[in-house]
Design a protein around this motif. Structure first.
Motif, PDB file in Angstrom:
ATOM      1  N   ASP A   1      99.647 -17.254   4.852  1.00 34.85           N
ATOM      2  CA  ASP A   1      98.395 -17.923   4.495  1.00 34.85           C
ATOM      3  C   ASP A   1      97.280 -17.456   5.416  1.00 34.85           C
ATOM      4  OD1 ASP A   1      99.420 -19.473   2.426  1.00 34.85           O
ATOM      5  OD2 ASP A   1     100.130 -21.013   3.814  1.00 34.85           O
ATOM      6  N   ARG A   2      96.070 -17.472   4.887  1.00 33.26           N
ATOM      7  CA  ARG A   2      94.898 -17.189   5.717  1.00 33.26           C
ATOM      8  C   ARG A   2      94.244 -18.519   6.075  1.00 33.26           C
ATOM      9  NH1 ARG A   2      89.409 -13.990   4.031  1.00 33.26           N
ATOM     10  NH2 ARG A   2      89.049 -16.005   3.045  1.00 33.26           N
ATOM     11  N   VAL A   3      94.115 -18.776   7.357  1.00 26.58           N
ATOM     12  CA  VAL A   3      93.541 -20.032   7.835  1.00 26.58           C
ATOM     13  C   VAL A   3      92.244 -19.720   8.562  1.00 26.58           C
ATOM     14  CG1 VAL A   3      95.769 -21.182   8.009  1.00 26.58           C
ATOM     15  CG2 VAL A   3      94.904 -19.901   9.951  1.00 26.58           C
ATOM     16  N   ALA A   4      91.386 -20.730   8.661  1.00 24.56           N
ATOM     17  CA  ALA A   4      90.074 -20.550   9.280  1.00 24.56           C
ATOM     18  C   ALA A   4      89.821 -21.659  10.291  1.00 24.56           C
ATOM     19  CB  ALA A   4      88.978 -20.563   8.215  1.00 24.56           C
ATOM     20  N   ARG A   5      89.111 -21.300  11.321  1.00 25.00           N
ATOM     21  CA  ARG A   5      88.682 -22.257  12.342  1.00 25.00           C
ATOM     22  C   ARG A   5      87.154 -22.219  12.395  1.00 25.00           C
ATOM     23  NH1 ARG A   5      90.813 -21.398  18.325  1.00 25.00           N
ATOM     24  NH2 ARG A   5      92.743 -22.089  17.317  1.00 25.00           N
ATOM     25  N   VAL A   6      86.542 -23.368  12.265  1.00 25.45           N
ATOM     26  CA  VAL A   6      85.085 -23.461  12.263  1.00 25.45           C
ATOM     27  C   VAL A   6      84.594 -23.570  13.701  1.00 25.45           C
ATOM     28  CG1 VAL A   6      83.089 -24.768  11.460  1.00 25.45           C
ATOM     29  CG2 VAL A   6      85.111 -24.574  10.010  1.00 25.45           C
ATOM     30  N   VAL A   7      83.739 -22.628  14.099  1.00 22.94           N
ATOM     31  CA  VAL A   7      83.155 -22.608  15.429  1.00 22.94           C
ATOM     32  C   VAL A   7      81.633 -22.623  15.284  1.00 22.94           C
ATOM     33  CG1 VAL A   7      85.113 -21.462  16.509  1.00 22.94           C
ATOM     34  CG2 VAL A   7      83.290 -20.100  15.491  1.00 22.94           C
ATOM     35  N   LYS A   8      80.962 -22.556  16.415  1.00 21.54           N
ATOM     36  CA  LYS A   8      79.503 -22.656  16.397  1.00 21.54           C
ATOM     37  C   LYS A   8      78.858 -21.506  15.626  1.00 21.54           C
ATOM     38  CE  LYS A   8      75.560 -23.264  19.493  1.00 21.54           C
ATOM     39  NZ  LYS A   8      75.109 -23.377  20.911  1.00 21.54           N
ATOM     40  N   GLY A   9      79.408 -20.327  15.760  1.00 27.14           N
ATOM     41  CA  GLY A   9      78.814 -19.173  15.098  1.00 27.14           C
ATOM     42  C   GLY A   9      79.281 -18.956  13.670  1.00 27.14           C
ATOM     43  N   GLY A  10      80.226 -19.735  13.189  1.00 30.82           N
ATOM     44  CA  GLY A  10      80.741 -19.556  11.821  1.00 30.82           C
ATOM     45  C   GLY A  10      82.217 -19.919  11.745  1.00 30.82           C
ATOM     46  N   ARG A  11      82.948 -19.130  10.999  1.00 32.00           N
ATOM     47  CA  ARG A  11      84.386 -19.377  10.834  1.00 32.00           C
ATOM     48  C   ARG A  11      85.185 -18.175  11.314  1.00 32.00           C
ATOM     49  NH1 ARG A  11      85.333 -21.201   4.737  1.00 32.00           N
ATOM     50  NH2 ARG A  11      83.912 -19.450   4.398  1.00 32.00           N
ATOM     51  N   ARG A  12      86.276 -18.469  12.011  1.00 29.53           N
ATOM     52  CA  ARG A  12      87.181 -17.410  12.484  1.00 29.53           C
ATOM     53  C   ARG A  12      88.444 -17.447  11.623  1.00 29.53           C
ATOM     54  NH1 ARG A  12      87.060 -17.890  19.130  1.00 29.53           N
ATOM     55  NH2 ARG A  12      84.829 -17.404  19.387  1.00 29.53           N
ATOM     56  N   PHE A  13      88.737 -16.350  11.008  1.00 29.38           N
ATOM     57  CA  PHE A  13      89.890 -16.260  10.109  1.00 29.38           C
ATOM     58  C   PHE A  13      91.088 -15.689  10.854  1.00 29.38           C
ATOM     59  CE2 PHE A  13      86.280 -16.163   7.187  1.00 29.38           C
ATOM     60  CZ  PHE A  13      86.658 -17.140   6.279  1.00 29.38           C
ATOM     61  N   ARG A  14      92.237 -16.307  10.618  1.00 33.07           N
ATOM     62  CA  ARG A  14      93.512 -15.825  11.153  1.00 33.07           C
ATOM     63  C   ARG A  14      94.557 -15.927  10.052  1.00 33.07           C
ATOM     64  NH1 ARG A  14      94.858 -19.008  16.477  1.00 33.07           N
ATOM     65  NH2 ARG A  14      96.108 -17.165  16.954  1.00 33.07           N
ATOM     66  N   PHE A  15      95.778 -15.483  10.376  1.00 29.79           N
ATOM     67  CA  PHE A  15      96.868 -15.491   9.390  1.00 29.79           C
ATOM     68  C   PHE A  15      98.039 -16.297   9.941  1.00 29.79           C
ATOM     69  CE2 PHE A  15      94.408 -11.725   8.453  1.00 29.79           C
ATOM     70  CZ  PHE A  15      94.305 -11.763   7.071  1.00 29.79           C
ATOM     71  N   LYS A  16      98.638 -17.107   9.078  1.00 36.23           N
ATOM     72  CA  LYS A  16      99.812 -17.919   9.433  1.00 36.23           C
ATOM     73  C   LYS A  16     101.001 -17.437   8.613  1.00 36.23           C
ATOM     74  CE  LYS A  16     100.351 -22.135   7.894  1.00 36.23           C
ATOM     75  NZ  LYS A  16     100.220 -23.599   7.690  1.00 36.23           N
ATOM     76  N   ALA A  17     102.106 -17.146   9.290  1.00 37.00           N
ATOM     77  CA  ALA A  17     103.303 -16.606   8.634  1.00 37.00           C
ATOM     78  C   ALA A  17     104.465 -17.577   8.778  1.00 37.00           C
ATOM     79  CB  ALA A  17     103.683 -15.255   9.233  1.00 37.00           C
ATOM     80  N   LEU A  18     105.248 -17.695   7.714  1.00 38.65           N
ATOM     81  CA  LEU A  18     106.476 -18.495   7.695  1.00 38.65           C
ATOM     82  C   LEU A  18     107.651 -17.544   7.487  1.00 38.65           C
ATOM     83  CD1 LEU A  18     108.071 -21.183   7.545  1.00 38.65           C
ATOM     84  CD2 LEU A  18     107.521 -21.243   5.110  1.00 38.65           C
ATOM     85  N   VAL A  19     108.509 -17.442   8.486  1.00 40.84           N
ATOM     86  CA  VAL A  19     109.598 -16.452   8.490  1.00 40.84           C
ATOM     87  C   VAL A  19     110.924 -17.167   8.724  1.00 40.84           C
ATOM     88  CG1 VAL A  19     110.507 -14.359   9.591  1.00 40.84           C
ATOM     89  CG2 VAL A  19     108.044 -14.666   9.352  1.00 40.84           C
ATOM     90  N   VAL A  20     111.972 -16.708   8.054  1.00 40.77           N
ATOM     91  CA  VAL A  20     113.330 -17.204   8.271  1.00 40.77           C
ATOM     92  C   VAL A  20     114.210 -16.027   8.670  1.00 40.77           C
ATOM     93  CG1 VAL A  20     113.889 -16.951   5.818  1.00 40.77           C
ATOM     94  CG2 VAL A  20     115.292 -18.427   7.254  1.00 40.77           C
ATOM     95  N   VAL A  21     115.072 -16.228   9.656  1.00 44.41           N
ATOM     96  CA  VAL A  21     115.993 -15.192  10.127  1.00 44.41           C
ATOM     97  C   VAL A  21     117.412 -15.727  10.064  1.00 44.41           C
ATOM     98  CG1 VAL A  21     114.257 -14.159  11.635  1.00 44.41           C
ATOM     99  CG2 VAL A  21     115.789 -15.879  12.550  1.00 44.41           C
ATOM    100  N   GLY A  22     118.372 -14.832   9.824  1.00 44.53           N
ATOM    101  CA  GLY A  22     119.785 -15.212   9.764  1.00 44.53           C
ATOM    102  C   GLY A  22     120.660 -13.993   9.928  1.00 44.53           C
ATOM    103  N   ASN A  23     121.922 -14.237  10.260  1.00 43.63           N
ATOM    104  CA  ASN A  23     122.868 -13.133  10.473  1.00 43.63           C
ATOM    105  C   ASN A  23     123.859 -12.991   9.322  1.00 43.63           C
ATOM    106  OD1 ASN A  23     124.333 -15.463  10.877  1.00 43.63           O
ATOM    107  ND2 ASN A  23     125.338 -14.755  12.751  1.00 43.63           N
ATOM    108  N   ARG A  24     123.552 -13.591   8.161  1.00 46.91           N
ATOM    109  CA  ARG A  24     124.424 -13.519   6.977  1.00 46.91           C
ATOM    110  C   ARG A  24     125.786 -14.156   7.229  1.00 46.91           C
ATOM    111  NH1 ARG A  24     122.577 -12.260   1.801  1.00 46.91           N
ATOM    112  NH2 ARG A  24     120.786 -10.890   1.989  1.00 46.91           N
ATOM    113  N   LYS A  25     125.878 -14.991   8.243  1.00 44.23           N
ATOM    114  CA  LYS A  25     127.142 -15.675   8.531  1.00 44.23           C
ATOM    115  C   LYS A  25     126.888 -17.166   8.684  1.00 44.23           C
ATOM    116  CE  LYS A  25     129.223 -11.592  10.668  1.00 44.23           C
ATOM    117  NZ  LYS A  25     129.774 -11.000  11.916  1.00 44.23           N
ATOM    118  N   ASN A  26     126.759 -17.622   9.914  1.00 42.43           N
ATOM    119  CA  ASN A  26     126.624 -19.064  10.125  1.00 42.43           C
ATOM    120  C   ASN A  26     125.443 -19.422  11.024  1.00 42.43           C
ATOM    121  OD1 ASN A  26     127.654 -17.982  12.455  1.00 42.43           O
ATOM    122  ND2 ASN A  26     129.043 -19.677  12.867  1.00 42.43           N
TER     123      ASN A  26
END
Length: 226
Positions: free
Chosen positions: A48-73
Motif C-alpha cells: 500500500d502507498r501511505v501518506a503523512r501530512v506535514v507542514k509542506g504537504g504530504r510525504r508518501f511512503r510504501f507499506k508492505a505485508l510479507v509472510v515467510v515460511g520454511n515449507r515445514k512447520n
C-alpha cells in the motif's frame, strides 16, 4: 592493395577485440558458483502507498505485508514501511523472520479446530482429510502456502483488512495444541497399541449352573373356633 590490407586492424568482436565483450561474460557465468537454496520462502501479500501530512504537504511512503515460511512447520508475518517498495519489502521480511512460530502438524494437517479474532477480523481453521487440499482464499491461503500444511478447511469472517486477517491466521496457528499434550492422549495411545487384543475372539467359560434353593411352602394357619 597488399600494404593497405596489412595496415588495417581487425574489428573487435571476439575475445581478441574490445574488453568486456560477450566472450568474457559467458566465461564469468560458467565460473559462477550455484546459489544456495533459501531457508525461508518469502511471499508479498500486499503493498500500500501511505501518506503523512506535514507542514509542506504530504510525504508518501510504501507499506508492505510479507509472510515467510520454511515449507515445514515455521511461519511468520511482518509489516513495515519504506521510502520505496524494495526497502519496505526488505524491512517487512526481517520483521517476519524475527517473529516465527512453530506449528504442530499431524499428517500434513492441523490437530484440531481453531477460531481466533484479532481486531475486526475472525478466522476459523479446521483439519481436513488427505486429498482435500487447502480450501482457503486470499490472505489465509498465502499464509498456509509457505507451511507444510497440505489439507485444511478455513473461513474468514468479519473484517476484510488484510493485515488483521494475516495476524489472526498466524495467531490461530500458534494456538494449536499437539495431540501428545491432549488430556486423553494416553488412553488413545493404549487403544491404538492393542488392536489385536480387541479383534481376537474372546472365549467365555461356560458358567456352572446355579443350584436353586428349595421353596418351602408355609402350612396354612388354622383358625381356632370360639
Amino acid at each position: 592493395m597488399a600494404e593497405q590490407a596489412a595496415n588495417t586492424t581487425p574489428r573487435g568482436g571476439g575475445p581478441q577485440g574490445r574488453p568486456g565483450q560477450r566472450g568474457g561474460r559467458r566465461d564469468d557465468r560458467r565460473n559462477m558458483a550455484p546459489e544456495a537454496p533459501k531457508e525461508y520462502e518469502e511471499v508479498v501479500i500486499n503493498i500500500d502507498r501511505v501518506a503523512r501530512v506535514v507542514k509542506g504537504g504530504r510525504r508518501f511512503r510504501f507499506k508492505a505485508l510479507v509472510v515467510v515460511g520454511n515449507r515445514k512447520n515455521k511461519v511468520g508475518v511482518g509489516v513495515a514501511k519504506g521510502s520505496d517498495v524494495q526497502t519496505a519489502i526488505a524491512k517487512a521480511t526481517d520483521v517476519a523472520k524475527k517473529h516465527l512460530i512453530t506449528i504442530p502438524l499431524t499428517h500434513e494437517t492441523i490437530p484440531h479446530d481453531m477460531e481466533v479474532k484479532v481486531s475486526g477480523a475472525q478466522v476459523l481453521i479446521k483439519p481436513a482429510a488427505p486429498g482435500t487440499g487447502i480450501i482457503a482464499g486470499g490472505v489465509v491461503r498465502s499464509v498456509i502456502s509457505v507451511t507444510g500444511i497440505r489439507n485444511l478447511l478455513s473461513k474468514s469472517l468479519g473484517s476484510t483488512n488484510k493485515v488483521n486477517i494475516a495476524y489472526a491466521t498466524v495467531e490461530a496457528l500458534s494456538g494449536l495444541v499437539p495431540r501428545s499434550r491432549w488430556i486423553n492422549a494416553d488412553q488413545h495411545v493404549k487403544k491404538a497399541a492393542k488392536p489385536a487384543l480387541a479383534e481376537a475372539p474372546v472365549e467365555v467359560a461356560a458358567k456352572a449352573p446355579v443350584a436353586k434353593k428349595p421353596v418351602t411352602k408355609k402350612a396354612p394357619v388354622k383358625k381356632e373356633d370360639k
